[in-house]
Motif scaffolding. Structure first.
Motif, mmCIF file in Angstrom:
data_model
loop_
_atom_site.group_PDB
_atom_site.id
_atom_site.type_symbol
_atom_site.label_atom_id
_atom_site.label_comp_id
_atom_site.label_asym_id
_atom_site.label_seq_id
_atom_site.Cartn_x
_atom_site.Cartn_y
_atom_site.Cartn_z
ATOM 1 N N PRO A 1 0.838 -1.206 0.000
ATOM 2 C CA PRO A 1 0.000 0.000 0.000
ATOM 3 C C PRO A 1 0.869 1.251 0.000
ATOM 4 O O PRO A 1 1.879 1.324 0.684
ATOM 5 C CB PRO A 1 -0.788 -0.101 1.302
ATOM 6 N N ALA A 2 0.470 2.205 -0.803
ATOM 7 C CA ALA A 2 1.221 3.458 -0.876
ATOM 8 C C ALA A 2 0.877 4.325 0.325
ATOM 9 O O ALA A 2 -0.235 4.297 0.837
ATOM 10 C CB ALA A 2 0.885 4.199 -2.156
ATOM 11 N N GLY A 3 1.815 5.106 0.778
ATOM 12 C CA GLY A 3 1.579 5.965 1.915
ATOM 13 C C GLY A 3 2.538 7.128 1.904
ATOM 14 O O GLY A 3 3.487 7.172 1.112
ATOM 15 N N PRO A 4 2.316 8.096 2.770
ATOM 16 C CA PRO A 4 3.156 9.284 2.776
ATOM 17 C C PRO A 4 4.572 9.024 3.270
ATOM 18 O O PRO A 4 5.504 9.679 2.857
ATOM 19 C CB PRO A 4 2.430 10.248 3.706
ATOM 20 N N VAL A 5 4.749 8.022 4.148
ATOM 21 C CA VAL A 5 6.067 7.767 4.712
ATOM 22 C C VAL A 5 6.364 6.283 4.581
ATOM 23 O O VAL A 5 5.576 5.455 5.011
ATOM 24 C CB VAL A 5 6.124 8.164 6.210
ATOM 25 N N SER B 1 1.347 4.757 9.180
ATOM 26 C CA SER B 1 0.803 5.819 8.336
ATOM 27 C C SER B 1 0.304 5.291 6.997
ATOM 28 O O SER B 1 -0.573 5.887 6.384
ATOM 29 C CB SER B 1 1.840 6.917 8.124
ATOM 30 N N ARG B 2 0.853 4.159 6.550
ATOM 31 C CA ARG B 2 0.369 3.581 5.289
ATOM 32 C C ARG B 2 -1.031 3.003 5.441
ATOM 33 O O ARG B 2 -1.759 2.884 4.467
ATOM 34 C CB ARG B 2 1.309 2.473 4.835
ATOM 35 N N TRP B 3 -1.396 2.633 6.640
ATOM 36 C CA TRP B 3 -2.668 1.942 6.874
ATOM 37 C C TRP B 3 -3.713 2.845 7.510
ATOM 38 O O TRP B 3 -4.683 2.364 8.083
ATOM 39 C CB TRP B 3 -2.417 0.736 7.778
ATOM 40 N N TRP B 4 -3.598 4.153 7.408
ATOM 41 C CA TRP B 4 -4.507 5.059 8.115
ATOM 42 C C TRP B 4 -5.948 4.888 7.645
ATOM 43 O O TRP B 4 -6.868 4.919 8.464
ATOM 44 C CB TRP B 4 -4.060 6.512 7.968
ATOM 45 N N LEU B 5 -6.169 4.676 6.369
ATOM 46 C CA LEU B 5 -7.541 4.543 5.876
ATOM 47 C C LEU B 5 -8.169 3.243 6.359
ATOM 48 O O LEU B 5 -9.334 3.219 6.774
ATOM 49 C CB LEU B 5 -7.565 4.619 4.348
ATOM 50 N N VAL C 1 -12.081 0.472 9.858
ATOM 51 C CA VAL C 1 -12.348 -0.573 10.850
ATOM 52 C C VAL C 1 -12.863 0.032 12.152
ATOM 53 O O VAL C 1 -13.790 -0.497 12.778
ATOM 54 C CB VAL C 1 -11.076 -1.416 11.094
ATOM 55 N N THR C 2 -12.329 1.173 12.550
ATOM 56 C CA THR C 2 -12.785 1.839 13.771
ATOM 57 C C THR C 2 -14.227 2.304 13.631
ATOM 58 O O THR C 2 -15.048 2.125 14.543
ATOM 59 C CB THR C 2 -11.866 3.030 14.088
ATOM 60 N N ILE C 3 -14.563 2.896 12.501
ATOM 61 C CA ILE C 3 -15.934 3.375 12.282
ATOM 62 C C ILE C 3 -16.921 2.213 12.235
ATOM 63 O O ILE C 3 -18.011 2.289 12.824
ATOM 64 C CB ILE C 3 -16.004 4.234 11.006
ATOM 65 N N VAL C 4 -16.562 1.125 11.576
ATOM 66 C CA VAL C 4 -17.453 -0.043 11.495
ATOM 67 C C VAL C 4 -17.656 -0.656 12.882
ATOM 68 O O VAL C 4 -18.785 -1.000 13.254
ATOM 69 C CB VAL C 4 -16.895 -1.080 10.492
ATOM 70 N N ALA C 5 -16.582 -0.773 13.672
ATOM 71 C CA ALA C 5 -16.709 -1.348 15.006
ATOM 72 C C ALA C 5 -17.560 -0.465 15.920
ATOM 73 O O ALA C 5 -18.405 -0.958 16.670
ATOM 74 C CB ALA C 5 -15.325 -1.558 15.619
#
Length: 92
Positions: free
Chosen positions: A15-19, A42-46, A51-55
């Motif tokens: 996954p692409a990410g800023p850092v 930071s690559r997995w922020w989305l 997952v947080t919103i669904v939970a």
């Protein structure tokens, strides 16, 4: 068609990410300790956000519609003496 050997295969895309930290690259000693963890996550922020919103949504829906409501009240009752009538003295 020839068979593809393991040396000819392309690696899985990351996954692409800023850092992105290379294996040989590390965080400097004077940086805060949480910076290295932030760089890795930071690559997995989305994904973490979704997952947080669904939970949280599933928990809210379950507690709103499926859990039984319980009400409990606690009270401490203490006796209070009757006030003296006006004009009477406590010495009488």
């Amino acid at each position: 068609m020839e068979a593809i050997t393991s040396s000819q295969r392309r690696p899985w895309p990351r996954p692409a990410g800023p850092v992105e930290l290379a294996d040989a690259q590390s965080v400097a000693d004077d940086d805060p300790p949480w910076l290295e963890f932030w760089a890795l996550l930071s690559r997995w922020w989305l994904t973490i956000l979704i997952v947080t919103i669904v939970a949280a949504s599933a928990t809210w829906i379950f507690t709103k519609y499926y859990m039984q409501k319980w009400y409990r009240a606690d009270a401490v009752v203490t006796p209070v003496a009757k006030p003296l009538t006006p004009g009477s003295s406590p010495l009488m």
